[in-house]
Design a protein around this motif. Structure first.
Motif, PDB file in Angstrom:
ATOM      1  N   THR A   1       0.809  -1.224   0.000  1.00 40.85           N
ATOM      2  CA  THR A   1       0.000   0.000   0.000  1.00 40.85           C
ATOM      3  C   THR A   1       0.840   1.271   0.000  1.00 40.85           C
ATOM      4  O   THR A   1       0.310   2.352  -0.275  1.00 40.85           O
TER       5      THR A   1
ATOM      6  N   ASN B   1       4.776   3.432  -0.765  1.00 36.85           N
ATOM      7  CA  ASN B   1       6.076   3.391  -1.427  1.00 36.85           C
ATOM      8  C   ASN B   1       7.165   3.516  -0.367  1.00 36.85           C
ATOM      9  O   ASN B   1       6.884   3.815   0.793  1.00 36.85           O
TER      10      ASN B   1
ATOM     11  N   LYS C   1      -0.071   4.349  -4.620  1.00 39.39           N
ATOM     12  CA  LYS C   1       0.644   3.996  -3.406  1.00 39.39           C
ATOM     13  C   LYS C   1       0.615   5.191  -2.453  1.00 39.39           C
ATOM     14  O   LYS C   1       0.721   6.347  -2.872  1.00 39.39           O
TER      15      LYS C   1
END
Length: 268
Positions: free
Chosen positions: A109, A111, A226
């Motif tokens: 979910t 980065n 993300k």
């Protein structure tokens, strides 16, 4: 001429921003790889295959108990496919990844440059979150002197914080979205967190009472949907004050100690 040029730059920026928001907003939906088939009803990436092939911090997670509390106590049932349902699932998935997964490289979910902010005062990278250990220790950060801390996150580890609050909330500490103010790429929403004080907190006996708090949050997503930044705003005292209502062990000596409840809750 300068004012006209500046005006055109503003217009171009707004057009770009709106186009970017429309593009991101249209593509940020429940991931096709989320695996609702055989997985958790409210969290992505918990299929049998995910469970078997993920490195977990403290064993394979099970959210059945807190899901029951959530279903019994929620104030909204969001329509499948709605923005609210998407945001609620995103937050629940984001939280379980940060709390349960041992390897940040397996997070789906966020980065790797992710930043988490608490009440506009403290900000944490993924590495720092890992070192602090657990969502409770991150979310209950405080600037109070150690002698005035009812819960001191600096003295707790991942395991100790999980033990403390699993005992306090045997049925879990549920989370729901109350209102979504804006969709991707910048998601702003209001939330509610609740549980029942049914297990002791240190020397404080359980009261069985509902403990809940409310807050707002902002999630920023990139073009890959993300999460890059998260900001939470809430009053930690709403949670901790409820735990002070229980009698201490000294106060309970005359009437017998309160029975402790067992269980294994999970946040959100």
């Amino acid at each position: 001429m300068k004012s006209k040029h500046a005006f055109m730059l503003v217009v171009q920026f707004l057009v770009f921003a709106l186009a970017f928001e429309a593009a991101i907003g249209g593509t940020c939906t429940t991931p096709s790889s989320a695996g609702s088939e055989g997985g958790d009803k409210y969290r992505w990436y918990l299929t049998p295959d995910d469970l078997a092939n993920t490195k977990w911090l403290s064993g394979i997670p099970n959210y059945d108990v807190v899901n029951k509390l959530f279903e019994e106590g929620r104030t909204h049932v969001w329509e499948a496919g709605s923005l609210e349902e998407y945001v609620q699932s995103l937050v629940k998935t984001w939280e379980f990844e940060l709390v349960q997964k041992a390897d940040p490289n397996e997070y789906k979910t966020v980065n790797q440059n992710f930043i988490l902010g608490i009440n506009g005062k403290k900000y944490f990278t993924l590495e720092q979150i890992g070192k602090i250990g657990g969502s409770y220790n991150v979310f209950l950060q405080t600037s109070l002197p150690p002698s005035l801390r009812f819960y001191n996150p600096d003295e707790e580890t991942y395991n100790s914080s999980q033990t403390v609050f699993k005992q306090v909330f045997p049925r879990g500490f549920a989370f729901e979205i109350l209102q979504v103010f804006s969709g991707p790429p910048v998601i702003a929403f209001k939330f509610r967190h609740w549980g029942y004080f049914e297990g002791s907190y240190k020397e404080y006996a359980p009261t069985g009472e509902l403990i809940e708090f409310f807050g707002t949050a902002i999630y920023t997503l990139n073009e890959e949907c993300k999460v890059t930044n998260v900001e939470f705003f809430f009053d930690r005292g709403e949670l901790l004050a409820g735990l002070l209502k229980g009698k201490t062990s000294d106060e309970s000596l005359g009437g017998g100690a309160a029975a402790l409840s067992g269980g294994c809750p999970f946040v959100l």
